[in-house]
Design a protein around this motif. Sequence first.
Motif, PDB file in Angstrom:
ATOM      1  N   GLN A   1       0.833  -1.195   0.000  1.00 53.76           N
ATOM      2  CA  GLN A   1       0.000   0.000   0.000  1.00 53.76           C
ATOM      3  C   GLN A   1       0.876   1.256   0.000  1.00 53.76           C
ATOM      4  O   GLN A   1       0.625   2.211  -0.742  1.00 53.76           O
ATOM      5  CB  GLN A   1      -0.931  -0.010   1.205  1.00 53.76           C
ATOM      6  N   ILE A   2       1.910   1.236   0.845  1.00 49.07           N
ATOM      7  CA  ILE A   2       2.836   2.367   0.894  1.00 49.07           C
ATOM      8  C   ILE A   2       3.568   2.508  -0.432  1.00 49.07           C
ATOM      9  O   ILE A   2       3.769   3.627  -0.932  1.00 49.07           O
ATOM     10  CB  ILE A   2       3.835   2.190   2.061  1.00 49.07           C
ATOM     11  N   LEU A   3       3.965   1.369  -1.030  1.00 50.52           N
ATOM     12  CA  LEU A   3       4.624   1.402  -2.331  1.00 50.52           C
ATOM     13  C   LEU A   3       3.733   2.066  -3.377  1.00 50.52           C
ATOM     14  O   LEU A   3       4.193   2.891  -4.185  1.00 50.52           O
ATOM     15  CB  LEU A   3       4.975  -0.019  -2.766  1.00 50.52           C
ATOM     16  N   SER A   4       2.444   1.734  -3.359  1.00 49.89           N
ATOM     17  CA  SER A   4       1.501   2.322  -4.313  1.00 49.89           C
ATOM     18  C   SER A   4       1.339   3.818  -4.070  1.00 49.89           C
ATOM     19  O   SER A   4       1.320   4.620  -5.018  1.00 49.89           O
ATOM     20  CB  SER A   4       0.142   1.620  -4.214  1.00 49.89           C
ATOM     21  N   ALA A   5       1.219   4.204  -2.795  1.00 51.61           N
ATOM     22  CA  ALA A   5       1.073   5.624  -2.466  1.00 51.61           C
ATOM     23  C   ALA A   5       2.334   6.403  -2.812  1.00 51.61           C
ATOM     24  O   ALA A   5       2.270   7.523  -3.341  1.00 51.61           O
ATOM     25  CB  ALA A   5       0.741   5.777  -0.982  1.00 51.61           C
ATOM     26  N   HIS A   6       3.490   5.804  -2.518  1.00 54.72           N
ATOM     27  CA  HIS A   6       4.765   6.469  -2.803  1.00 54.72           C
ATOM     28  C   HIS A   6       4.942   6.680  -4.308  1.00 54.72           C
ATOM     29  O   HIS A   6       5.296   7.774  -4.753  1.00 54.72           O
ATOM     30  CB  HIS A   6       5.913   5.620  -2.250  1.00 54.72           C
ATOM     31  N   GLY A   7       4.681   5.637  -5.101  1.00 57.13           N
ATOM     32  CA  GLY A   7       4.847   5.749  -6.544  1.00 57.13           C
ATOM     33  C   GLY A   7       3.886   6.750  -7.153  1.00 57.13           C
ATOM     34  O   GLY A   7       4.293   7.663  -7.889  1.00 57.13           O
ATOM     35  N   ALA A   8       2.593   6.592  -6.854  1.00 57.33           N
ATOM     36  CA  ALA A   8       1.597   7.513  -7.401  1.00 57.33           C
ATOM     37  C   ALA A   8       1.831   8.933  -6.889  1.00 57.33           C
ATOM     38  O   ALA A   8       1.691   9.915  -7.638  1.00 57.33           O
ATOM     39  CB  ALA A   8       0.192   7.043  -7.035  1.00 57.33           C
ATOM     40  N   GLY A   9       2.207   9.045  -5.618  1.00 55.34           N
ATOM     41  CA  GLY A   9       2.410  10.359  -5.019  1.00 55.34           C
ATOM     42  C   GLY A   9       3.601  11.097  -5.599  1.00 55.34           C
ATOM     43  O   GLY A   9       3.522  12.300  -5.899  1.00 55.34           O
ATOM     44  N   MET A  10       4.716  10.392  -5.776  1.00 52.58           N
ATOM     45  CA  MET A  10       5.901  11.054  -6.313  1.00 52.58           C
ATOM     46  C   MET A  10       5.713  11.426  -7.781  1.00 52.58           C
ATOM     47  O   MET A  10       6.083  12.530  -8.200  1.00 52.58           O
ATOM     48  CB  MET A  10       7.121  10.144  -6.157  1.00 52.58           C
ATOM     49  N   VAL A  11       5.148  10.513  -8.562  1.00 48.05           N
ATOM     50  CA  VAL A  11       4.919  10.824  -9.982  1.00 48.05           C
ATOM     51  C   VAL A  11       3.920  11.973 -10.122  1.00 48.05           C
ATOM     52  O   VAL A  11       4.127  12.910 -10.905  1.00 48.05           O
ATOM     53  CB  VAL A  11       4.424   9.575 -10.734  1.00 48.05           C
ATOM     54  N   GLY A  12       2.835  11.909  -9.349  1.00 51.65           N
ATOM     55  CA  GLY A  12       1.831  12.964  -9.410  1.00 51.65           C
ATOM     56  C   GLY A  12       2.373  14.313  -8.966  1.00 51.65           C
ATOM     57  O   GLY A  12       2.101  15.349  -9.592  1.00 51.65           O
ATOM     58  N   THR A  13       3.169  14.309  -7.890  1.00 50.47           N
ATOM     59  CA  THR A  13       3.712  15.568  -7.390  1.00 50.47           C
ATOM     60  C   THR A  13       4.767  16.126  -8.330  1.00 50.47           C
ATOM     61  O   THR A  13       4.884  17.344  -8.496  1.00 50.47           O
ATOM     62  CB  THR A  13       4.296  15.370  -5.977  1.00 50.47           C
ATOM     63  N   ALA A  14       5.535  15.233  -8.958  1.00 47.97           N
ATOM     64  CA  ALA A  14       6.477  15.697  -9.984  1.00 47.97           C
ATOM     65  C   ALA A  14       5.711  16.375 -11.122  1.00 47.97           C
ATOM     66  O   ALA A  14       6.128  17.418 -11.633  1.00 47.97           O
ATOM     67  CB  ALA A  14       7.305  14.527 -10.506  1.00 47.97           C
ATOM     68  N   GLY A  15       4.565  15.775 -11.496  1.00 51.07           N
ATOM     69  CA  GLY A  15       3.735  16.397 -12.520  1.00 51.07           C
ATOM     70  C   GLY A  15       3.175  17.733 -12.078  1.00 51.07           C
ATOM     71  O   GLY A  15       3.153  18.704 -12.843  1.00 51.07           O
ATOM     72  N   LEU A  16       2.736  17.809 -10.820  1.00 53.08           N
ATOM     73  CA  LEU A  16       2.168  19.049 -10.295  1.00 53.08           C
ATOM     74  C   LEU A  16       3.217  20.157 -10.226  1.00 53.08           C
ATOM     75  O   LEU A  16       2.953  21.297 -10.630  1.00 53.08           O
ATOM     76  CB  LEU A  16       1.579  18.790  -8.902  1.00 53.08           C
ATOM     77  N   SER A  17       4.399  19.836  -9.732  1.00 49.93           N
ATOM     78  CA  SER A  17       5.452  20.852  -9.625  1.00 49.93           C
ATOM     79  C   SER A  17       5.934  21.279 -11.009  1.00 49.93           C
ATOM     80  O   SER A  17       6.156  22.472 -11.259  1.00 49.93           O
ATOM     81  CB  SER A  17       6.622  20.325  -8.786  1.00 49.93           C
ATOM     82  N   GLY A  18       6.092  20.306 -11.922  1.00 41.04           N
ATOM     83  CA  GLY A  18       6.486  20.664 -13.279  1.00 41.04           C
ATOM     84  C   GLY A  18       5.449  21.540 -13.954  1.00 41.04           C
ATOM     85  O   GLY A  18       5.787  22.494 -14.668  1.00 41.04           O
ATOM     86  N   ALA A  19       4.170  21.227 -13.717  1.00 46.08           N
ATOM     87  CA  ALA A  19       3.095  22.028 -14.306  1.00 46.08           C
ATOM     88  C   ALA A  19       3.110  23.456 -13.758  1.00 46.08           C
ATOM     89  O   ALA A  19       2.882  24.419 -14.504  1.00 46.08           O
ATOM     90  CB  ALA A  19       1.741  21.374 -14.028  1.00 46.08           C
ATOM     91  N   ALA A  20       3.380  23.597 -12.468  1.00 45.27           N
ATOM     92  CA  ALA A  20       3.438  24.941 -11.867  1.00 45.27           C
ATOM     93  C   ALA A  20       4.579  25.750 -12.470  1.00 45.27           C
ATOM     94  O   ALA A  20       4.429  26.947 -12.768  1.00 45.27           O
ATOM     95  CB  ALA A  20       3.609  24.825 -10.354  1.00 45.27           C
ATOM     96  N   ILE A  21       5.728  25.098 -12.664  1.00 48.02           N
ATOM     97  CA  ILE A  21       6.882  25.784 -13.258  1.00 48.02           C
ATOM     98  C   ILE A  21       6.567  26.224 -14.680  1.00 48.02           C
ATOM     99  O   ILE A  21       6.818  27.371 -15.070  1.00 48.02           O
ATOM    100  CB  ILE A  21       8.118  24.860 -13.229  1.00 48.02           C
ATOM    101  N   MET A  22       6.007  25.308 -15.475  1.00 47.50           N
ATOM    102  CA  MET A  22       5.713  25.638 -16.871  1.00 47.50           C
ATOM    103  C   MET A  22       4.674  26.744 -16.964  1.00 47.50           C
ATOM    104  O   MET A  22       4.804  27.675 -17.777  1.00 47.50           O
ATOM    105  CB  MET A  22       5.247  24.392 -17.621  1.00 47.50           C
ATOM    106  N   TRP A  23       3.636  26.663 -16.146  1.00 42.24           N
ATOM    107  CA  TRP A  23       2.594  27.694 -16.171  1.00 42.24           C
ATOM    108  C   TRP A  23       3.167  29.062 -15.825  1.00 42.24           C
ATOM    109  O   TRP A  23       2.846  30.066 -16.477  1.00 42.24           O
ATOM    110  CB  TRP A  23       1.484  27.314 -15.182  1.00 42.24           C
TER     111      TRP A  23
END
Length: 461
Positions: free
Chosen positions: A35-57
């Motif tokens: 469960q932690i592995l799933s949260a860690h993977g989805a969370g890190m990929v999603g947050t990388a997407g969120l931070s990258g999106a904020a930078i690009m915007w």
Amino acid sequence: MLISGAVFALMMVLGLLMRAAQGNLIELDPALFYQILSAHGAGMVGTAGLSGAAIMWYFVGRYVPLSAKMYWAFIGLFLLGVVFILVSIFIGGYGGAWTFLFPLPAMSGGAWEPWAGALFILGYTSIGIGFLLYYLAIGYSIIKQYGGLGRAMAWHVAFGGADEETAPPPAIVAAAAVTVFNTLGIVVGAAVLVASLVNLLFPSFAVDALLAKNMIFFFGHVFINATIYMAVIAVYEIIPEYTGRPWKTTRIFALAWASILLFVMAVYPHHLLQDMVMPGWMLIMGQIVSYLSGLPLLAVTAFSLCTYLVGSKVRWDLASALLVLAIAGWSIGSVPAIIDGIIVINKVMHNTQWVPGHFHIYLLLGEVAMSFGFMAWLVRAREASQEGMSGLDKLAFGSYVLGGAGFTVMFLISGAMSIPRRWAVHLPEWTLQDQIATVFGGVVVLSVVVLVLKYVGGLRR
């Protein structure tokens, strides 16, 4: 960016818990581990997407008008998806990893209920819709301003022989390319998510497992690469402030981004080299494009950065140091990835910790470092009036580099010793590497806490 920084820290804590459990330093039930592995993977990929999106915007907004309402709609759908994912994992018990490989969400062997798998899929779908709105807003504004995505990507310079002075700035070239390939990736991901959800609710609805796997890895590979390509815009925009030399769109730069547009979408079969039922030409393509995909990064962005830095009187502070580190980490991380893309090596290494080794390098020391560099730059004017890096800055930066390098190298060493990835329980012969990695991981977490607190302090000032 505050949300991204805080979630990065939290996800790193989850990663630290898993390494500590593998090293027998703490005890985690295997079901909780996954469960932690799933949260860690989805969370890190999603947050990388969120931070990258904020930078690009942020930086695209320097050149074209953008809709704040669309950005907040994106954030709202993103956070809704996060809630769905967290409920599916920590209440529903979903532990099928962030890749949601078909038919895992529906066939858990009793580890979680079907509704948990369905909610996880709905969470991804909500986030995907949010990103589509985000790219629609950026794409529309870029097309309106520059007369088309081709001109925005400087194809008239790359292929038409137009003068380089007529090219859009690097931020626009990168943003236009990312908008194209990540929109296609998300649409493919949405299609396989919907198919998986329908199959979960109506098992008689047949889904071809090999096609689903191809679609999932096309989506996943494109998305995670997009997070880095969005964040690198911070390097194009910020580093010139420190060197006094503008980063220009040259013909070579435009050609490099045209090749990135192709390679990012064509390289995903290197994830499927062990699927013997795949067409042979696709596996060979995956290996060849793996070699080629590093060229735009190493030969253009990394080389260009070195060129900009050499001979320049760079004003080093925390922001510039993190951004330069990010390009170095991204470049270094691509090397073990290319090695793993060689078919004869992939047969031995792909299911070992070599794989998390390479992607932790170019995420932890690449995209995440870019994000923290951007955050440090945002609040630099609110810092004390001293030039350069304070003692705390040097400590945080040095700890981040040391901890990140040690943590990721232990993955590579473990992979070279054929220690498998994604195992909750490790044999006694493997635990020393896990324990060493846990120490380095703790150093990274502490440094990240300092970086986040400095950002919060800067905002308050």
